[in-house]
Design a protein around this motif. Structure first.
Motif, PDB file in Angstrom:
ATOM      1  N   LEU A   5      -6.173   8.953   2.193  1.00 43.85           N
ATOM      2  CA  LEU A   5      -4.840   9.550   2.047  1.00 43.85           C
ATOM      3  C   LEU A   5      -4.230   9.131   0.727  1.00 43.85           C
ATOM      4  O   LEU A   5      -4.331   7.979   0.331  1.00 43.85           O
ATOM      5  CB  LEU A   5      -3.917   9.071   3.169  1.00 43.85           C
ATOM      6  N   GLY A   6      -3.537  10.068   0.044  1.00 41.90           N
ATOM      7  CA  GLY A   6      -2.736   9.697  -1.111  1.00 41.90           C
ATOM      8  C   GLY A   6      -3.253  10.277  -2.403  1.00 41.90           C
ATOM      9  O   GLY A   6      -3.655  11.428  -2.467  1.00 41.90           O
ATOM     10  N   CYS A  32       1.323  -3.106  -3.470  1.00 40.27           N
ATOM     11  CA  CYS A  32       0.870  -2.949  -2.077  1.00 40.27           C
ATOM     12  C   CYS A  32       0.092  -1.638  -1.954  1.00 40.27           C
ATOM     13  O   CYS A  32       0.639  -0.563  -2.215  1.00 40.27           O
ATOM     14  CB  CYS A  32       2.074  -2.939  -1.145  1.00 40.27           C
ATOM     15  N   LEU A  34      -2.465   0.903   0.325  1.00 42.60           N
ATOM     16  CA  LEU A  34      -3.107   1.274   1.586  1.00 42.60           C
ATOM     17  C   LEU A  34      -4.311   2.153   1.297  1.00 42.60           C
ATOM     18  O   LEU A  34      -4.195   3.218   0.677  1.00 42.60           O
ATOM     19  CB  LEU A  34      -2.151   2.052   2.507  1.00 42.60           C
ATOM     20  N   ALA A  36      -6.559   4.131   3.559  1.00 41.65           N
ATOM     21  CA  ALA A  36      -6.715   4.579   4.950  1.00 41.65           C
ATOM     22  C   ALA A  36      -8.097   5.154   5.237  1.00 41.65           C
ATOM     23  O   ALA A  36      -8.436   5.403   6.387  1.00 41.65           O
ATOM     24  CB  ALA A  36      -5.640   5.616   5.284  1.00 41.65           C
ATOM     25  N   ARG A  65     -10.017   1.175   5.500  1.00 47.15           N
ATOM     26  CA  ARG A  65      -9.134   0.920   6.642  1.00 47.15           C
ATOM     27  C   ARG A  65      -8.394  -0.418   6.523  1.00 47.15           C
ATOM     28  O   ARG A  65      -8.165  -1.114   7.520  1.00 47.15           O
ATOM     29  CB  ARG A  65      -9.901   0.968   7.975  1.00 47.15           C
ATOM     30  N   ARG A  66      -8.028  -0.768   5.305  1.00 49.32           N
ATOM     31  CA  ARG A  66      -7.301  -2.016   5.074  1.00 49.32           C
ATOM     32  C   ARG A  66      -6.158  -1.776   4.095  1.00 49.32           C
ATOM     33  O   ARG A  66      -6.186  -0.849   3.298  1.00 49.32           O
ATOM     34  CB  ARG A  66      -8.228  -3.089   4.463  1.00 49.32           C
ATOM     35  N   THR A  67      -5.146  -2.665   4.144  1.00 45.25           N
ATOM     36  CA  THR A  67      -4.151  -2.745   3.090  1.00 45.25           C
ATOM     37  C   THR A  67      -4.378  -4.042   2.330  1.00 45.25           C
ATOM     38  O   THR A  67      -4.961  -4.996   2.848  1.00 45.25           O
ATOM     39  CB  THR A  67      -2.709  -2.713   3.665  1.00 45.25           C
ATOM     40  N   VAL A  99      -2.399   4.921  -1.355  1.00 45.91           N
ATOM     41  CA  VAL A  99      -0.957   4.989  -1.575  1.00 45.91           C
ATOM     42  C   VAL A  99      -0.486   3.617  -2.057  1.00 45.91           C
ATOM     43  O   VAL A  99      -0.924   2.588  -1.528  1.00 45.91           O
ATOM     44  CB  VAL A  99      -0.195   5.415  -0.305  1.00 45.91           C
ATOM     45  N   SER A 125      -2.986  14.398  -2.699  1.00 40.95           N
ATOM     46  CA  SER A 125      -4.064  15.007  -1.907  1.00 40.95           C
ATOM     47  C   SER A 125      -3.550  15.252  -0.501  1.00 40.95           C
ATOM     48  O   SER A 125      -2.492  14.757  -0.126  1.00 40.95           O
ATOM     49  CB  SER A 125      -5.271  14.105  -1.856  1.00 40.95           C
TER      50      SER A 125
END
Lengths: 125, 125, 125, 125
Positions: A5-6, A32, A34, A36, A65-67, A99, A125
């Motif tokens: 995502l992003g 920060c 993300l 996803a 799947r981490r930030t 993101v 996107s």
């Protein structure tokens, strides 16, 4: 399977590492991120200054799947770091859509101050 | 050779120079501009007020591959400056794509406060 | 009849529940959602961490023509909550278009600090 | 002749009038609007709550080539105002394109806190 995502490109014009802290919380900035999706995000950061050539080639990874909330004081390229107390800007290029949000905690004077912005994306996107 | 990033037109509706400061940090605002391209960015700022005609023709330059964090108290056009303690808005028109963030540090009461927003872009590149 | 406004997908990379409070105001975060349409918005939130798999399946509802300012400390999925003092990110998926803003009040040190961002939308309507 | 800039529809999900103040600065929120065009901007605001029907029909005007930083505590429709200490959201519809930023100053505890976001636009011009 998760969806990436992003955007792959983000810009933060107002970077500044406060040189002083007071109280129990240390002044710092965080970039920060993300990620996803399932693929790791390979980030390349470029830091721009007011009075000298950019510092390129700063590399970080965010697993799938981490930030990660990346402290700017720890960023380095070829042993060179971002000096405290100096205005800078930073761009984040990612191998996959992510993101990016930028936050600063300033405790120069006792009692902290916070600010945060979503970074500016170049494509969506 | 670097790539110009962002938009040529940015808008900040909430401008305000705090008239008072306390402690070691002075109240101020910064218009933070990143010019990631090689060409210099010629900026023209227009300041809008609540009760009088706009102050146009404020000119600033950001060299290529540089950022500038421009203090609003230093902006001037024909000897006229932005008064402190007055609500205003500002538009930034640039000769090349740039990215603009606006931040304010307010130390009117002891212990500082911070706020920041990405400016609103009119077109994206 | 009212019109649904916004996007069905929003992202907040910088989540953090401050573990400490002082003074009269408790540290907290809010995910603020406006559902301007007539249909209820069924939200599904996914929380991403730095060092473990995401916490999915957090469900909340915002009735039509209502806002909700959702405290993150109350979010739960299968009895699991977001721990305080841990960096996280969160995505918000909605059954109808909504607009999402994220705000944090930190009173770790006496005298509060505030930050707020509009969440990042994936599509616009 | 000046050019109208921005969008005709803006959304702010996190509204809150702090009920308390301390020190020399009063807690308040501002909806900051820039009308860069020549025509007056006729604004219609709708306020959404968590537990009751929206308060519609709040009308304000921003003259051409002017900004207004509108205090939310003064907004009224049919003698009804936004109560302090209650979470709300607000939409701003304008007769001409404008740009809207939302800022809050909270001095509940001594030493102020600030936050600001660009409102979320529904269409861009």
């Amino acid at each position: 399977m998760s969806q990436a995502l992003g955007s792959r490109s983000w810009i933060i014009p107002d970077g500044y590492i406060p040189p002083l802290s007071s109280g129990s919380l240390e002044s710092h900035e965080s970039i920060c991120v993300l990620n996803a999706g399932d693929e790791p995000a390979e980030l390349e950061l470029t830091v721009y200054f007011e009075d000298r050539e950019p510092l390129a080639g700063i590399v970080e990874t965010v697993p799938g799947r981490r930030t990660r909330h990346i402290r700017t004081a720890g960023l380095a390229s070829g042993g060179e770091r971002i000096p405290a107390g100096v205005p800078y800007a930073v761009t984040v290029a990612s191998s996959v859509p992510v993101v990016v949000q930028y936050s600063r905690l300033d405790s120069t004077q006792p009692e902290l101050a916070l600010m945060s912005v979503m970074a500016h994306p170049l494509e969506r996107s």
